[in-house]
Write a protein that holds these residues in place. Structure first.
Motif, PDB file in Angstrom:
ATOM      1  N   VAL A   1       0.989  -1.712   0.252  1.00  0.00           N
ATOM      2  CA  VAL A   1       0.276  -0.028   0.264  1.00  0.00           C
ATOM      3  C   VAL A   1       0.902   1.510  -0.201  1.00  0.00           C
ATOM      4  O   VAL A   1       1.916   1.396   0.810  1.00  0.00           O
ATOM      5  N   PRO A   2       0.620   2.334  -0.781  1.00  0.00           N
ATOM      6  CA  PRO A   2       1.210   3.441  -0.787  1.00  0.00           C
ATOM      7  C   PRO A   2       1.300   4.537   0.033  1.00  0.00           C
ATOM      8  O   PRO A   2       0.258   4.527   0.418  1.00  0.00           O
ATOM      9  N   LYS A   3       2.174   4.697   0.767  1.00  0.00           N
ATOM     10  CA  LYS A   3       2.225   5.667   2.246  1.00  0.00           C
ATOM     11  C   LYS A   3       1.046   7.472   1.998  1.00  0.00           C
ATOM     12  O   LYS A   3       0.497   7.332   2.685  1.00  0.00           O
ATOM     13  N   GLU A   4       0.994   7.217   0.646  1.00  0.00           N
ATOM     14  CA  GLU A   4       0.641   8.806   0.539  1.00  0.00           C
ATOM     15  C   GLU A   4      -1.249   8.059   0.580  1.00  0.00           C
ATOM     16  O   GLU A   4      -1.883   8.712   1.062  1.00  0.00           O
ATOM     17  N   ILE A   5      -1.814   7.212  -0.039  1.00  0.00           N
ATOM     18  CA  ILE A   5      -2.664   6.111   0.970  1.00  0.00           C
ATOM     19  C   ILE A   5      -3.107   5.821   1.511  1.00  0.00           C
ATOM     20  O   ILE A   5      -4.246   5.173   1.677  1.00  0.00           O
ATOM     21  N   ALA A   6      -2.180   5.197   2.472  1.00  0.00           N
ATOM     22  CA  ALA A   6      -2.835   3.917   3.080  1.00  0.00           C
ATOM     23  C   ALA A   6      -3.203   4.519   4.582  1.00  0.00           C
ATOM     24  O   ALA A   6      -4.128   3.623   4.989  1.00  0.00           O
ATOM     25  N   SER A   7      -3.276   5.655   4.732  1.00  0.00           N
ATOM     26  CA  SER A   7      -4.440   6.244   5.695  1.00  0.00           C
ATOM     27  C   SER A   7      -6.211   5.805   5.708  1.00  0.00           C
ATOM     28  O   SER A   7      -6.600   5.190   6.482  1.00  0.00           O
ATOM     29  N   HIS A   8      -6.384   6.246   4.294  1.00  0.00           N
ATOM     30  CA  HIS A   8      -7.445   5.504   3.394  1.00  0.00           C
ATOM     31  C   HIS A   8      -7.476   4.454   3.259  1.00  0.00           C
ATOM     32  O   HIS A   8      -8.644   3.693   3.581  1.00  0.00           O
ATOM     33  N   VAL A   9      -7.026   3.770   2.923  1.00  0.00           N
ATOM     34  CA  VAL A   9      -6.683   1.953   2.398  1.00  0.00           C
ATOM     35  C   VAL A   9      -7.023   1.405   3.125  1.00  0.00           C
ATOM     36  O   VAL A   9      -8.051   0.443   3.760  1.00  0.00           O
ATOM     37  N   LEU A  10      -6.077   1.461   4.985  1.00  0.00           N
ATOM     38  CA  LEU A  10      -6.506   0.605   5.677  1.00  0.00           C
ATOM     39  C   LEU A  10      -6.960   1.011   6.611  1.00  0.00           C
ATOM     40  O   LEU A  10      -7.628   0.156   7.819  1.00  0.00           O
ATOM     41  N   GLU A  11      -7.844   1.969   6.752  1.00  0.00           N
ATOM     42  CA  GLU A  11      -8.755   2.299   7.823  1.00  0.00           C
ATOM     43  C   GLU A  11      -9.501   1.564   7.855  1.00  0.00           C
ATOM     44  O   GLU A  11     -10.751   0.882   6.917  1.00  0.00           O
ATOM     45  N   GLY A  12      -9.656   0.621   9.176  1.00  0.00           N
ATOM     46  CA  GLY A  12     -10.533  -0.094   9.961  1.00  0.00           C
ATOM     47  C   GLY A  12     -10.449  -2.125   9.005  1.00  0.00           C
ATOM     48  O   GLY A  12     -11.228  -2.427   8.913  1.00  0.00           O
ATOM     49  N   VAL A  13     -10.091  -1.899   8.529  1.00  0.00           N
ATOM     50  CA  VAL A  13      -9.130  -3.626   7.954  1.00  0.00           C
ATOM     51  C   VAL A  13      -8.697  -4.300   8.937  1.00  0.00           C
ATOM     52  O   VAL A  13      -8.152  -3.646   9.260  1.00  0.00           O
ATOM     53  N   GLU A  14      -9.104  -5.604   9.043  1.00  0.00           N
ATOM     54  CA  GLU A  14      -9.235  -6.125   9.796  1.00  0.00           C
ATOM     55  C   GLU A  14      -7.492  -6.673   9.444  1.00  0.00           C
ATOM     56  O   GLU A  14      -7.549  -7.126   8.629  1.00  0.00           O
ATOM     57  N   LEU A  15      -6.104  -6.778  10.428  1.00  0.00           N
ATOM     58  CA  LEU A  15      -4.921  -6.563  10.473  1.00  0.00           C
ATOM     59  C   LEU A  15      -4.730  -7.340  10.306  1.00  0.00           C
ATOM     60  O   LEU A  15      -3.110  -8.449  10.070  1.00  0.00           O
TER      61      LEU A  15
END
Length: 178
Positions: free
Chosen positions: A28-42
């Motif tokens: 996941v590119p750092k510039e969109i990581a916060s949006h992409v990973l928000e709420g995802v079960e890691l």
């Protein structure tokens, strides 16, 4: 003549390398990581349990449940992240200033070229290390291609004329990160 038949049930024993059967987790590119990973079960809790099981039992056959649970969680997580990555690239292509979008296309094409070159080099590596590198690079290549397609699709959607009766499109916001 009656012949006693015994049905033998084969038991499949999973090992850590079985987690490498599907595609690797997406980058996941750092510039969109916060949006992409928000709420995802890691899956970090399940992974901790797997490592604890391996530490206690010292061998994988005693940790079958943990391996299966982690594999299922990781597959679900990776699928969701891939969908979010493509959705984010599409939104960026549709909403960011056109020059920035074209620059992002160039960046993704350069990334693809670099990954393809690394794949060629990895094809000459023998053994398990070569397999691991090719497996990882193959996944990154596929994900990057899909991101580029989504970005181009978003740009094409913006550039296509709107159907009659739909008025003009709203002004593009200056801030294009979600």
């Amino acid at each position: 003549m009656d012949v006693d038949r015994q049905e033998t049930m084969e038991e499949t024993i999973l090992v850590g390398d079985d987690l490498m059967r599907g595609p690797p987790s997406p980058v996941v590119p750092k510039e969109i990581a916060s949006h992409v990973l928000e709420g995802v079960e890691l899956c970090d809790g399940i992974l901790k349990n797997l490592f604890l099981c391996l530490q206690i039992n010292d061998i994988e056959p005693f940790c079958q449940d943990e391996i299966v649970l982690y594999k299922q969680c990781a597959e679900k997580r990776d699928k969701e992240i891939r969908e979010r990555l493509q959705d984010s690239e599409y939104k960026l292509g549709f909403s960011m200033p056109l020059e920035d979008a074209k620059e992002r296309v160039t960046q993704l094409q350069s990334e693809l070229t670099l990954l393809e070159r690394r794949m060629i080099l990895a094809s000459g590596l023998p053994g398990m290390e070569g397999f691991r590198q090719r497996w990882s690079l193959h996944g990154q290549l596929g994900d990057t291609r899909k991101r580029l397609e989504a970005l181009n699709s978003g740009m094409a959607k913006r550039e296509s004329p709107s159907p009659p009766g739909e008025g003009t499109t709203p002004a593009v916001k200056k801030r294009w990160f979600f």
